[in-house]
Design a protein around this motif. Sequence first.
Motif, mmCIF file in Angstrom:
data_model
loop_
_atom_site.group_PDB
_atom_site.id
_atom_site.type_symbol
_atom_site.label_atom_id
_atom_site.label_comp_id
_atom_site.label_asym_id
_atom_site.label_seq_id
_atom_site.Cartn_x
_atom_site.Cartn_y
_atom_site.Cartn_z
ATOM 1 N N LYS A 118 -29.613 44.598 9.623
ATOM 2 C CA LYS A 118 -30.170 44.207 8.333
ATOM 3 C C LYS A 118 -30.285 45.371 7.354
ATOM 4 O O LYS A 118 -29.792 45.311 6.219
ATOM 5 C CB LYS A 118 -31.561 43.649 8.622
ATOM 6 N N VAL A 170 -26.965 46.927 6.245
ATOM 7 C CA VAL A 170 -26.297 46.067 5.272
ATOM 8 C C VAL A 170 -26.871 46.290 3.878
ATOM 9 O O VAL A 170 -26.133 46.481 2.906
ATOM 10 C CB VAL A 170 -26.446 44.577 5.653
ATOM 11 N N LEU A 171 -28.192 46.311 3.793
ATOM 12 C CA LEU A 171 -28.826 46.409 2.480
ATOM 13 C C LEU A 171 -28.707 47.821 1.893
ATOM 14 O O LEU A 171 -28.428 47.971 0.699
ATOM 15 C CB LEU A 171 -30.294 45.984 2.586
ATOM 16 N N GLY A 186 -25.269 48.517 0.863
ATOM 17 C CA GLY A 186 -25.040 47.685 -0.312
ATOM 18 C C GLY A 186 -25.523 48.361 -1.578
ATOM 19 O O GLY A 186 -24.843 48.328 -2.610
ATOM 20 N N THR A 201 -16.952 45.743 4.182
ATOM 21 C CA THR A 201 -16.957 44.648 5.158
ATOM 22 C C THR A 201 -18.351 44.059 5.319
ATOM 23 O O THR A 201 -18.498 42.944 5.819
ATOM 24 C CB THR A 201 -16.427 45.096 6.551
ATOM 25 N N LEU A 202 -19.366 44.812 4.879
ATOM 26 C CA LEU A 202 -20.736 44.333 5.008
ATOM 27 C C LEU A 202 -21.149 43.444 3.832
ATOM 28 O O LEU A 202 -22.002 42.557 3.986
ATOM 29 C CB LEU A 202 -21.679 45.535 5.095
ATOM 30 N N PRO A 259 -19.580 41.018 2.234
ATOM 31 C CA PRO A 259 -19.383 39.583 2.448
ATOM 32 C C PRO A 259 -20.466 38.971 3.329
ATOM 33 O O PRO A 259 -20.801 37.788 3.185
ATOM 34 C CB PRO A 259 -18.020 39.526 3.160
ATOM 35 N N LEU A 260 -21.015 39.779 4.208
ATOM 36 C CA LEU A 260 -22.064 39.293 5.090
ATOM 37 C C LEU A 260 -23.323 38.939 4.294
ATOM 38 O O LEU A 260 -23.938 37.884 4.487
ATOM 39 C CB LEU A 260 -22.368 40.383 6.127
ATOM 40 N N ARG A 261 -23.692 39.841 3.395
ATOM 41 C CA ARG A 261 -24.865 39.579 2.559
ATOM 42 C C ARG A 261 -24.606 38.383 1.644
ATOM 43 O O ARG A 261 -25.476 37.531 1.460
ATOM 44 C CB ARG A 261 -25.192 40.819 1.721
ATOM 45 N N TRP A 318 -22.611 35.959 2.273
ATOM 46 C CA TRP A 318 -22.625 34.740 3.088
ATOM 47 C C TRP A 318 -24.056 34.244 3.237
ATOM 48 O O TRP A 318 -24.333 33.051 3.078
ATOM 49 C CB TRP A 318 -21.992 34.989 4.465
ATOM 50 N N ALA A 319 -24.948 35.177 3.561
ATOM 51 C CA ALA A 319 -26.352 34.804 3.749
ATOM 52 C C ALA A 319 -26.909 34.173 2.476
ATOM 53 O O ALA A 319 -27.585 33.143 2.526
ATOM 54 C CB ALA A 319 -27.169 36.037 4.144
ATOM 55 N N GLU A 320 -26.594 34.790 1.345
ATOM 56 C CA GLU A 320 -27.108 34.268 0.086
ATOM 57 C C GLU A 320 -26.454 32.932 -0.275
ATOM 58 O O GLU A 320 -27.109 32.018 -0.768
ATOM 59 C CB GLU A 320 -26.918 35.307 -1.031
#
Lengths: 123, 123
Positions: free
Chosen positions: A23, A26-27, A30, A93-94, A96-98, A100-102
């Motif tokens: 987590k 990622v942030l 970001g 690559t990270l 898109p993960l955030r 996706w969550a949003e």
Amino acid sequence: MDQPDAFSARCPTRQILDRIADKWTVLLLGLLASRTMRFNELRRGVDGLSQKVLSQTLKSLERDGLVTRAAYPTVPVTVEYAITDLGRTLAATLEPLRLWAEGHMEAVEKARIDFDQRQQAAA
Amino acid sequence: MDQPDAFSARCPTRQILDRIADKWTVLLLGLLASRTMRFNELRRGVDGLSQKVLSQTLKSLERDGLVTRAAYPTVPVTVEYAITDLGRTLAATLEPLRLWAEGHMEAVEKARIDFDQRQQAAA
DNA sequence: CAGTATCCACGTCGATACTG
DNA sequence: CAGTATCGACGTGGATACTG
């Protein structure tokens, strides 16, 4: 020589995956992908992240070559954290993960409600 | 209405991010993206994953609508786990993460050695 | 086979206080 | 400002044993 394989517990890849699938990583990456930031700036940027964990996470990221730390001898001291080229490839690559969550938050929340109701009905 | 924002601790997105940015989620969805699998098959597929944590993780994934669980009344019982369409969209964003770990393992390990040597030199 | 239940060791985390 | 040090609460996770 062995191929890297995250499915094997012995492969170093596993440990790296554990660190980057995080987590805070990622942030933080970001934020740093857009620009260099100071310690307390990062702290304010990521709500709920304690000073201790921020400090630990940044140290790990620095050790892994994902961010650099630069201290300037001003009074009081100024410290700048910047993303590295390697870190930038990970941030890419990270993100898109955030996103996706949003983007799928509502779908997940709906699934949870449905699941909980089915559990309720079964009980 | 509020925009989803993972940087805010209050946004549900944060909790979802915490669940999906997880080592076991990455590996399990990675396996299930290729085909439906049984419980013990998944267990064998992910080295180092205990039965308890596998069980917990699968339940979370099912609740979040990312996998489905189908039990067949054979003797002994047969249980199939399959990825959902929603789960497939997540798996697609998670795979690059695993590939990044495998692809940049050496760069990260080198960075760690360098960092540790600088620490050594400083002390 | 596919879990659940229990116990316990462990590490992680937040809160607080302190420092250069 | 940018941390480190310490403490104690907490949850997570492994090992083991048991079940339909």
